[in-house]
Design a protein around this motif. Structure first.
Motif, mmCIF file in Angstrom:
data_model
loop_
_atom_site.group_PDB
_atom_site.id
_atom_site.type_symbol
_atom_site.label_atom_id
_atom_site.label_comp_id
_atom_site.label_asym_id
_atom_site.label_seq_id
_atom_site.Cartn_x
_atom_site.Cartn_y
_atom_site.Cartn_z
ATOM 1 N N VAL A 46 -17.641 -22.951 -22.603
ATOM 2 C CA VAL A 46 -16.348 -23.444 -22.129
ATOM 3 C C VAL A 46 -15.224 -22.689 -22.836
ATOM 4 O O VAL A 46 -14.226 -22.325 -22.219
ATOM 5 N N GLN A 47 -15.396 -22.422 -24.120
ATOM 6 C CA GLN A 47 -14.380 -21.724 -24.901
ATOM 7 C C GLN A 47 -14.125 -20.317 -24.358
ATOM 8 O O GLN A 47 -12.980 -19.919 -24.150
ATOM 9 N N LEU A 48 -15.190 -19.561 -24.102
ATOM 10 C CA LEU A 48 -15.016 -18.206 -23.573
ATOM 11 C C LEU A 48 -14.471 -18.222 -22.155
ATOM 12 O O LEU A 48 -13.639 -17.387 -21.788
ATOM 13 N N LEU A 49 -14.939 -19.160 -21.356
ATOM 14 C CA LEU A 49 -14.439 -19.291 -19.996
ATOM 15 C C LEU A 49 -12.946 -19.588 -20.001
ATOM 16 O O LEU A 49 -12.173 -19.003 -19.233
ATOM 17 N N THR A 50 -12.514 -20.445 -20.904
ATOM 18 C CA THR A 50 -11.097 -20.769 -21.039
ATOM 19 C C THR A 50 -10.290 -19.537 -21.422
ATOM 20 O O THR A 50 -9.225 -19.277 -20.858
ATOM 21 N N LYS A 51 -10.804 -18.752 -22.358
ATOM 22 C CA LYS A 51 -10.090 -17.546 -22.780
ATOM 23 C C LYS A 51 -9.972 -16.537 -21.644
ATOM 24 O O LYS A 51 -8.942 -15.890 -21.477
ATOM 25 N N HIS A 52 -11.036 -16.396 -20.852
ATOM 26 C CA HIS A 52 -10.989 -15.479 -19.706
ATOM 27 C C HIS A 52 -9.941 -15.926 -18.689
ATOM 28 O O HIS A 52 -9.157 -15.108 -18.203
ATOM 29 N N VAL A 53 -9.919 -17.205 -18.366
ATOM 30 C CA VAL A 53 -8.939 -17.727 -17.409
ATOM 31 C C VAL A 53 -7.524 -17.568 -17.963
ATOM 32 O O VAL A 53 -6.602 -17.167 -17.252
ATOM 33 N N TYR A 54 -7.360 -17.843 -19.246
ATOM 34 C CA TYR A 54 -6.057 -17.680 -19.891
ATOM 35 C C TYR A 54 -5.582 -16.230 -19.794
ATOM 36 O O TYR A 54 -4.443 -15.964 -19.420
ATOM 37 N N ASN A 55 -6.454 -15.292 -20.100
ATOM 38 C CA ASN A 55 -6.082 -13.878 -20.052
ATOM 39 C C ASN A 55 -5.805 -13.400 -18.635
ATOM 40 O O ASN A 55 -4.956 -12.523 -18.424
ATOM 41 N N MET A 56 -6.492 -13.965 -17.658
ATOM 42 C CA MET A 56 -6.257 -13.583 -16.269
ATOM 43 C C MET A 56 -4.884 -14.051 -15.779
ATOM 44 O O MET A 56 -4.347 -13.481 -14.830
ATOM 45 N N ASN A 57 -4.324 -15.056 -16.423
ATOM 46 C CA ASN A 57 -3.044 -15.623 -15.987
ATOM 47 C C ASN A 57 -1.881 -15.282 -16.899
ATOM 48 O O ASN A 57 -0.749 -15.654 -16.604
ATOM 49 N N SER A 58 -2.123 -14.597 -17.992
ATOM 50 C CA SER A 58 -1.051 -14.206 -18.908
ATOM 51 C C SER A 58 -0.394 -12.927 -18.404
ATOM 52 O O SER A 58 -1.074 -11.966 -18.050
ATOM 53 N N THR A 59 0.913 -12.947 -18.362
ATOM 54 C CA THR A 59 1.674 -11.760 -17.970
ATOM 55 C C THR A 59 2.773 -11.533 -18.996
ATOM 56 O O THR A 59 2.937 -12.313 -19.941
ATOM 57 N N LEU A 60 3.529 -10.495 -18.780
ATOM 58 C CA LEU A 60 4.635 -10.187 -19.672
ATOM 59 C C LEU A 60 5.704 -11.272 -19.618
ATOM 60 O O LEU A 60 6.357 -11.576 -20.612
#
Length: 112
Positions: free
Chosen positions: A21-35
């Motif tokens: 769950v932790q890694l999945l959360t980080k992947h989703v977070y990174n996919m939605n982070s922008t400048l």
């Protein structure tokens, strides 16, 4: 929501070994982070946990726990929808790869 598709895409990519769950959360977070936009990590973690728990309750659910605490994968053994998702994602990624064309060299020849 958009997170649903991202979660399913990541679960499809990791395959049978599953993901925490932790890694999945980080992947989703990174996919939605922008400048210009940084999502709330706790909000995404909460959403991912709820999504996984909601979709892993029965034997024929879309997502299943792999036996290790906090690790999940797509339930391709007992769920036809999960198998169909895997096929659709693979076809979509193949078509994206085919669409990429090599860049044409438009530079001028200096020694002509």
């Amino acid at each position: 929501m958009i997170y649903d598709k991202q979660i399913l895409r990541i679960l499809m990519d990791v395959g049978e070994r599953g993901i925490s769950v932790q890694l999945l959360t980080k992947h989703v977070y990174n996919m939605n982070s922008t400048l210009f936009f940084t999502p709330d990590l706790e909000e995404i973690r909460s959403y991912v946990q709820q999504y996984l728990l909601k979709n892993s309750k029965s034997q024929t659910s879309l997502v299943e726990s792999i036996g290790r605490r906090g690790f999940y994968r797509l339930n391709t053994q007992n769920n036809a929808d999960a198998r169909q998702l895997v096929i659709e994602f693979r076809e979509a990624s193949r078509s994206e790869e085919k669409e990429e064309k090599p860049a044409e060299d438009l530079s001028l020849d200096l020694f002509a």
